[in-house]
Design a protein around this motif. Sequence first.
Motif, short mmCIF file in Angstrom:
data_model
loop_
_atom_site.label_atom_id
_atom_site.label_comp_id
_atom_site.label_asym_id
_atom_site.label_seq_id
_atom_site.Cartn_x
_atom_site.Cartn_y
_atom_site.Cartn_z
N ASP A 157 0.84 -1.20 0.00
CA ASP A 157 0.00 0.00 0.00
C ASP A 157 0.87 1.26 0.00
O ASP A 157 2.00 1.25 0.48
CB ASP A 157 -0.90 0.02 1.24
N LEU A 158 0.31 2.33 -0.55
CA LEU A 158 1.04 3.60 -0.62
C LEU A 158 1.59 4.00 0.74
O LEU A 158 0.86 3.98 1.74
CB LEU A 158 0.12 4.71 -1.12
N TYR A 159 2.86 4.36 0.77
CA TYR A 159 3.50 4.80 2.02
C TYR A 159 4.22 6.12 1.82
O TYR A 159 4.03 7.07 2.58
CB TYR A 159 4.48 3.73 2.53
N ALA A 160 5.06 6.18 0.78
CA ALA A 160 5.79 7.43 0.53
C ALA A 160 4.85 8.54 0.07
O ALA A 160 5.03 9.70 0.42
CB ALA A 160 6.89 7.19 -0.51
N VAL A 161 3.83 8.19 -0.72
CA VAL A 161 2.92 9.21 -1.27
C VAL A 161 2.21 9.99 -0.16
O VAL A 161 2.15 11.22 -0.21
CB VAL A 161 1.91 8.58 -2.25
N PRO A 162 1.66 9.33 0.88
CA PRO A 162 1.06 10.11 1.95
C PRO A 162 2.05 11.06 2.62
O PRO A 162 1.69 12.21 2.96
CB PRO A 162 0.58 9.04 2.95
N ALA A 163 3.29 10.60 2.81
CA ALA A 163 4.31 11.48 3.40
C ALA A 163 4.61 12.66 2.48
O ALA A 163 4.83 13.78 2.94
CB ALA A 163 5.58 10.70 3.69
N MET A 164 4.62 12.40 1.18
CA MET A 164 4.82 13.48 0.21
C MET A 164 3.69 14.50 0.29
O MET A 164 3.92 15.71 0.22
CB MET A 164 4.92 12.92 -1.20
N VAL A 165 2.47 14.01 0.44
CA VAL A 165 1.32 14.91 0.55
C VAL A 165 1.49 15.83 1.76
O VAL A 165 1.30 17.06 1.66
CB VAL A 165 0.01 14.10 0.68
N GLY A 166 1.88 15.27 2.89
CA GLY A 166 2.07 16.08 4.09
C GLY A 166 3.22 17.05 3.97
O GLY A 166 3.10 18.23 4.36
N ALA A 167 4.34 16.59 3.39
CA ALA A 167 5.52 17.46 3.26
C ALA A 167 5.27 18.60 2.28
O ALA A 167 5.62 19.76 2.55
CB ALA A 167 6.72 16.63 2.83
N VAL A 168 4.67 18.28 1.14
CA VAL A 168 4.39 19.32 0.13
C VAL A 168 3.36 20.31 0.65
O VAL A 168 3.49 21.53 0.44
CB VAL A 168 3.92 18.67 -1.19
N THR A 169 2.34 19.82 1.33
CA THR A 169 1.34 20.72 1.92
C THR A 169 1.99 21.67 2.91
O THR A 169 1.70 22.88 2.93
CB THR A 169 0.23 19.92 2.62
N THR A 170 2.89 21.15 3.73
CA THR A 170 3.60 21.99 4.70
C THR A 170 4.44 23.04 4.00
O THR A 170 4.46 24.22 4.40
CB THR A 170 4.50 21.12 5.60
N ALA A 171 5.14 22.65 2.93
CA ALA A 171 5.96 23.60 2.18
C ALA A 171 5.10 24.70 1.57
O ALA A 171 5.49 25.88 1.56
CB ALA A 171 6.74 22.86 1.09
N LEU A 172 3.93 24.33 1.05
CA LEU A 172 3.03 25.34 0.47
C LEU A 172 2.50 26.28 1.54
O LEU A 172 2.36 27.50 1.30
CB LEU A 172 1.88 24.64 -0.25
N LEU A 173 2.22 25.75 2.71
CA LEU A 173 1.76 26.60 3.81
C LEU A 173 2.85 27.59 4.21
O LEU A 173 2.56 28.76 4.51
CB LEU A 173 1.36 25.74 5.01
N ILE A 174 4.10 27.13 4.22
CA ILE A 174 5.22 28.04 4.51
C ILE A 174 5.30 29.11 3.43
O ILE A 174 5.50 30.30 3.72
CB ILE A 174 6.53 27.25 4.60
N ARG A 175 5.17 28.68 2.18
CA ARG A 175 5.29 29.61 1.04
C ARG A 175 4.29 30.75 1.14
O ARG A 175 4.59 31.91 0.84
CB ARG A 175 5.09 28.83 -0.27
N PHE A 176 3.08 30.44 1.58
CA PHE A 176 2.04 31.45 1.65
C PHE A 176 1.86 32.00 3.07
O PHE A 176 0.83 32.61 3.38
CB PHE A 176 0.72 30.88 1.13
N ASP A 177 2.88 31.76 3.91
CA ASP A 177 2.91 32.31 5.27
C ASP A 177 1.64 31.95 6.04
O ASP A 177 1.06 32.78 6.75
CB ASP A 177 3.08 33.84 5.21
N ALA A 178 1.22 30.70 5.88
CA ALA A 178 -0.02 30.27 6.52
C ALA A 178 0.21 29.13 7.50
O ALA A 178 -0.76 28.51 7.97
CB ALA A 178 -1.03 29.83 5.45
#
Length: 219
Positions: A157-178
């Motif tokens: 089952d998918l394992y790295a993809v969920p971690a990628m979702v969390g990491a990329v979401t966090t990076a986007l939140l940082i980018r938009f100061d949110a």
Amino acid sequence: MLTDLFTPSVQYSLDIAGIFVFAISGALLAVRKNFDVFGMAVLASVTALGGGLFRDVMIGDLPPTAFTDLGYFVTPLVATVLVFFLHPEVERITRAVGVFDAAGLGLFCVAGTTKAYDYGLGLTSSAALGLATAVGGGVLRDVLANEIPSLLRWDRDLYAVPAMVGAVTTALLIRFDALDATTSALAATMAFTVRLLAMHFGWRAPRAWNRRSTATEEM
């Protein structure tokens, strides 16, 4: 600093909980491989601390927290003792362990991304290290146990993809100061939810297009 999203006691408790659950998975694999108690302790420690050690070395946070805080060092050993004596009972609640493992995955990918950014890395590199923090220990565990790492196998089952979702979401939140305590918890929850859905529905990553190999997957 971005890593000051939670109070120190809350952050520490989350870290210890994630380390404990990852250590359980490492110790259980050692039991299945018929390792002795030392091998169990090694796999438990590597699974729980490997991703964070890699991240800290890469960003220059030395010595790594795993070597400066007794709690980080002892927690995998406690998990080893638990599995050593109670592994049949622990095996029976593998599903529950998987749920907690998914929670640890979500927490670690967010914490890894924010810490990497705090140490001066760009958003893309920070997300990559967030992913490494979450899955690096599992890769080292499988290599030491002479197995193909789970996140590279199509039949898991998918394992790295969920971690990628969390990491990329966090990076986007940082980018938009949110990024704050609420949105970081949301990013971790997204990774957690995707992992649970993958476990429930058996989601897998696609293989090569028009793949013609007749080799069977190693189970």
